[in-house]
Scaffold this active site. Sequence first.
Site, PDB file in Angstrom:
ATOM      1  N   ASP A   1       0.882  -1.166   0.000  1.00 37.40           N
ATOM      2  CA  ASP A   1       0.000   0.000   0.000  1.00 37.40           C
ATOM      3  C   ASP A   1       0.917   1.212   0.000  1.00 37.40           C
ATOM      4  OD1 ASP A   1      -2.935   0.668   0.037  1.00 37.40           O
ATOM      5  OD2 ASP A   1      -2.189   2.050   1.551  1.00 37.40           O
ATOM      6  N   SER A   2       0.649   2.119  -0.906  1.00 37.13           N
ATOM      7  CA  SER A   2       1.596   3.221  -1.094  1.00 37.13           C
ATOM      8  C   SER A   2       0.841   4.471  -1.486  1.00 37.13           C
ATOM      9  CB  SER A   2       2.625   2.831  -2.161  1.00 37.13           C
ATOM     10  OG  SER A   2       1.985   2.264  -3.290  1.00 37.13           O
TER      11      SER A   2
ATOM     12  N   HIS B   1      10.781   4.226  -2.956  1.00 38.80           N
ATOM     13  CA  HIS B   1      10.116   3.715  -1.756  1.00 38.80           C
ATOM     14  C   HIS B   1       9.887   2.210  -1.895  1.00 38.80           C
ATOM     15  CE1 HIS B   1       7.462   4.853  -4.931  1.00 38.80           C
ATOM     16  NE2 HIS B   1       6.327   4.582  -4.320  1.00 38.80           N
TER      17      HIS B   1
ATOM     18  N   GLY C   1       1.280   6.464 -12.415  1.00 37.60           N
ATOM     19  CA  GLY C   1       0.656   7.317 -11.396  1.00 37.60           C
ATOM     20  C   GLY C   1       1.237   8.729 -11.334  1.00 37.60           C
ATOM     21  N   TYR C   2       1.720   9.094 -10.147  1.00 37.67           N
ATOM     22  CA  TYR C   2       2.188  10.464  -9.905  1.00 37.67           C
ATOM     23  C   TYR C   2       3.665  10.669 -10.283  1.00 37.67           C
ATOM     24  CZ  TYR C   2      -2.153  10.727  -7.206  1.00 37.67           C
ATOM     25  OH  TYR C   2      -3.474  10.706  -6.822  1.00 37.67           O
TER      26      TYR C   2
ATOM     27  N   LYS D   1      14.781   3.928 -11.153  1.00 40.56           N
ATOM     28  CA  LYS D   1      13.739   4.177 -10.144  1.00 40.56           C
ATOM     29  C   LYS D   1      13.800   3.124  -9.034  1.00 40.56           C
ATOM     30  CE  LYS D   1       8.807   4.513  -9.237  1.00 40.56           C
ATOM     31  NZ  LYS D   1       7.438   4.317  -9.698  1.00 40.56           N
TER      32      LYS D   1
HETATM   33  P1  ITT Z   1      -3.446  -2.248  -5.460  1.00 43.75           P
HETATM   34  O1  ITT Z   1      -4.174  -1.786  -4.201  1.00 43.75           O
HETATM   35  O2  ITT Z   1      -4.201  -3.254  -6.239  1.00 43.75           O
HETATM   36  O3  ITT Z   1      -2.022  -2.653  -5.170  1.00 43.75           O
HETATM   37  P2  ITT Z   1      -3.621   0.561  -6.189  1.00 43.75           P
HETATM   38  O4  ITT Z   1      -3.167   1.344  -7.379  1.00 43.75           O
HETATM   39  O5  ITT Z   1      -5.055   0.737  -5.728  1.00 43.75           O
HETATM   40  O6  ITT Z   1      -3.313  -0.982  -6.459  1.00 43.75           O
HETATM   41  P3  ITT Z   1      -2.724   1.689  -3.671  1.00 43.75           P
HETATM   42  O7  ITT Z   1      -4.048   1.572  -3.035  1.00 43.75           O
HETATM   43  O8  ITT Z   1      -1.509   1.292  -2.882  1.00 43.75           O
HETATM   44  O9  ITT Z   1      -2.625   0.848  -5.018  1.00 43.75           O
HETATM   45  O10 ITT Z   1      -2.554   3.177  -4.194  1.00 43.75           O
HETATM   46  C1  ITT Z   1      -1.297   3.640  -4.506  1.00 43.75           C
HETATM   47  C2  ITT Z   1      -1.422   4.844  -5.404  1.00 43.75           C
HETATM   48  O11 ITT Z   1      -0.347   5.744  -5.055  1.00 43.75           O
HETATM   49  C3  ITT Z   1      -1.177   4.449  -6.845  1.00 43.75           C
HETATM   50  O12 ITT Z   1      -2.375   4.149  -7.516  1.00 43.75           O
HETATM   51  C4  ITT Z   1      -0.482   5.686  -7.395  1.00 43.75           C
HETATM   52  O13 ITT Z   1      -1.419   6.651  -7.697  1.00 43.75           O
HETATM   53  C5  ITT Z   1       0.320   6.182  -6.195  1.00 43.75           C
HETATM   54  N1  ITT Z   1       1.683   5.612  -6.214  1.00 43.75           N
HETATM   55  C6  ITT Z   1       2.200   4.676  -5.367  1.00 43.75           C
HETATM   56  N2  ITT Z   1       3.447   4.357  -5.719  1.00 43.75           N
HETATM   57  C7  ITT Z   1       3.726   5.091  -6.806  1.00 43.75           C
HETATM   58  C8  ITT Z   1       4.851   5.176  -7.637  1.00 43.75           C
HETATM   59  O14 ITT Z   1       5.921   4.423  -7.449  1.00 43.75           O
HETATM   60  N3  ITT Z   1       4.812   6.023  -8.674  1.00 43.75           N
HETATM   61  C9  ITT Z   1       3.720   6.773  -8.902  1.00 43.75           C
HETATM   62  N4  ITT Z   1       2.599   6.747  -8.182  1.00 43.75           N
HETATM   63  C10 ITT Z   1       2.592   5.901  -7.129  1.00 43.75           C
END
Ligand code: ITT
Length: 209
Positions: A76-77, A187, A160-161, A182
């Site tokens: 979770d990130s 992280h 993502g971001y 990367k």
């Molecule tokens: P799962 O729960 O199925 O793993 P998710 O995309 O819903 O997929 P999260 O709930 O952990 O995952 O949300 C993490 C969001 O944070 C992710 O969708 C991105 O928008 C952002 N994020 C996390 N790590 C990132 C990264 O390495 N680079 C860019 N954005 C990131």
Amino acid sequence: MRIVFATGNAGKIREIRDILADVDAEILSLKDLGLSSEAEENGSSFGENARIKIMEIYDILNKRSDMKDTVIMADDSGLCIDCLGGEPGVHSARYMGHDTSYVIKNRAILDRLRDVPEEERGAGFVCHISAIDENGRIFDAEGEMRGRIAHESRGSEGFGYDPIFYLPELGRTSGELSEEEKNAISHRGKVLRMMKDILSGEGIISFRQ
Ligand code: ITT
């Protein structure tokens, strides 16, 4: 030995496979097992949400007596922006709606920070990984990559971001880094390497010769 990674995010699983390439295990996504996650990620911390994700899949595999030689992991990130009080944080995936494109989400964040000076644009990508083994033992690791919110979106690598996350020491956004670059500093890279140390220390995983 297999590691089931409980994620539906294609960007994450690509990075995870690369970072775990030296582990002597088959790396499977939920899709590989024909599973998908239905659980609501309503925890108030990254740790709580990672736990929700592993337990959902553990309950399914355990009921099927299908946990032998298996570790389930979940990540979770999210992006925590200092001047927004850590937002979007645990809501990063849901920010402005789960299905809204990141072109739109990233543009909205750049707009919100338009008048914020350089020294107040600090941000961190946080990652929490939880793992559960066949005996129900749970392991956790968490880490962060620090950077700043850029003034414009740059790069088409990552997901993502990444295009708005600027790394001052490299002079590039994480969207301009190769996957290898990367993973070496991210992280997710840091935390997965911590998790490899924990699980190999416990004798649960081993490395390819
Ligand atoms: P799962 O729960 O199925 O793993 P998710 O995309 O819903 O997929 P999260 O709930 O952990 O995952 O949300 C993490 C969001 O944070 C992710 O969708 C991105 O928008 C952002 N994020 C996390 N790590 C990132 C990264 O390495 N680079 C860019 N954005 C990131």
